[in-house]
Scaffold this motif. Sequence first.
Motif, PDB file in Angstrom:
ATOM      1  N   ILE A  14       0.840  -1.202   0.000  1.00  0.00           N
ATOM      2  CA  ILE A  14       0.000   0.000   0.000  1.00  0.00           C
ATOM      3  C   ILE A  14       0.874   1.250   0.000  1.00  0.00           C
ATOM      4  O   ILE A  14       0.570   2.240  -0.684  1.00  0.00           O
ATOM      5  N   GLN A  17       1.868   1.918  -3.481  1.00  0.00           N
ATOM      6  CA  GLN A  17       0.768   2.500  -4.257  1.00  0.00           C
ATOM      7  C   GLN A  17       0.652   3.997  -4.002  1.00  0.00           C
ATOM      8  O   GLN A  17       0.464   4.782  -4.928  1.00  0.00           O
ATOM      9  N   HIS A  18       0.807   4.397  -2.774  1.00  0.00           N
ATOM     10  CA  HIS A  18       0.691   5.818  -2.429  1.00  0.00           C
ATOM     11  C   HIS A  18       1.872   6.633  -2.959  1.00  0.00           C
ATOM     12  O   HIS A  18       1.743   7.835  -3.205  1.00  0.00           O
ATOM     13  N   THR A 214       3.241  -3.572  -8.196  1.00  0.00           N
ATOM     14  CA  THR A 214       3.892  -3.826  -6.918  1.00  0.00           C
ATOM     15  C   THR A 214       5.250  -4.479  -7.156  1.00  0.00           C
ATOM     16  O   THR A 214       5.356  -5.465  -7.876  1.00  0.00           O
ATOM     17  N   ARG A 284      -5.365  -1.014  -2.441  1.00  0.00           N
ATOM     18  CA  ARG A 284      -5.390   0.340  -1.883  1.00  0.00           C
ATOM     19  C   ARG A 284      -6.821   0.819  -1.707  1.00  0.00           C
ATOM     20  O   ARG A 284      -7.185   1.392  -0.667  1.00  0.00           O
ATOM     21  N   THR A 285      -7.674   0.573  -2.699  1.00  0.00           N
ATOM     22  CA  THR A 285      -9.066   1.017  -2.612  1.00  0.00           C
ATOM     23  C   THR A 285      -9.792   0.345  -1.459  1.00  0.00           C
ATOM     24  O   THR A 285     -10.462   1.002  -0.652  1.00  0.00           O
ATOM     25  N   GLN A 287      -8.637  -1.058   1.198  1.00  0.00           N
ATOM     26  CA  GLN A 287      -8.088  -0.709   2.507  1.00  0.00           C
ATOM     27  C   GLN A 287      -8.364   0.748   2.873  1.00  0.00           C
ATOM     28  O   GLN A 287      -8.665   1.052   4.023  1.00  0.00           O
ATOM     29  N   ASP A 288      -8.251   1.639   1.906  1.00  0.00           N
ATOM     30  CA  ASP A 288      -8.436   3.066   2.202  1.00  0.00           C
ATOM     31  C   ASP A 288      -9.899   3.479   2.262  1.00  0.00           C
ATOM     32  O   ASP A 288     -10.273   4.353   3.053  1.00  0.00           O
TER      33      ASP A 288
END
Length: 363
Positions: A14, A17-18, A214, A284-285, A287-288
């Motif tokens: 993650i 990704q950020h 990743t 990411r989606t 989890q965020d």
Amino acid sequence: MIAQRKDDHVRLAIEQQHQSSGRNQFDEVTFVHHALAGTDRPEVSLGTAFAGIGWQVPLYINAMTGGSVNTGVINRNLAVAARETGVPIASGSMSAYFKDPSCAGTFSVLREENPDGFVMANVNATASVENARRAVDLLKANALQIHINTVQETVMPEGDRSFASWVPQIEKIAAAVDVPVIVKEVGFGLSRETVLLLEELGVRAADVSGRGGTDFARIENGRRRLGDYAYLEGWGQSAVACLLDAQGAGLPLLASGGVRNPLDVARALALGANGVGASGGFLRTVQDEGVEALVAQLTTWLDQLAAIMTMLGARTPADLTRCDLLINGTLRSFCTDRGIDTRQFAQRSRRAGATDELTGNAR
């Protein structure tokens, strides 16, 4: 220790990704715009088929995780999103389950929450035939992924250092299980030579899983006390480079690694992939923002993919292989060095049109 490693992988993935710059070699593949090529949206179908497998859509949630309480929750949410959208899904590596059967539920939740969906189990190339069968049975899997990851294992502090047995073991598993076997990389790509070898081993399909998404060399280096393998970050070939490299190899191909949006899905399909997977962005989606946001994202991707196909005049994902493409930048240099003539991709619609005239088929 295994559960902690799985949680570390999620956290570091993650973070990547950020921190991503957002650009990769998918940007070096461009559709030639033909202003009157479009078709009607009701004529477009997203269904795809390969190796005796039929999917309603050419998009799948690729292997991510499992093996800890936290990753079990993630898998539950991913499974719900797959169920709600009809998207196939793969489990993460099930090695943790073989070492500790008490974590079985962190994987089996993929089937429990998605009883009618297409689910792929996932094992490494050192798995015994017995364990490969256990993985398939636990998930009531429709297919089995075998992941190969020499670069990740090399950087992983507790990773394997013996790879010679992988080829004969893949062949044994492919011959022994009752579902199609798909071999995938974990983000470093499959060369043409590797794809040809996999076909000889009895594998039914290959997921090229290229560089650009990743980076597991970076993840494992982040787990090292000294971080002394940083120079291996960015190793390998991109998904689009792999698809170009494997043109005509014969084995059905799936593509993942660096897929960021529906246009990347269309690009990969146009380069010959039968299906296209993504992991990091979906992780990411979920989890965020949560599972509802992932359902919305997947729905949007499928709708926009159909819109792009309508604009290009491709009634099926396979029809995208008739669309003209321009190969640019470093990807073009890769093709030159590997002996791939990129001009053929820029003139495909002309050849397809000539064929239609000869056969009497409508475009």
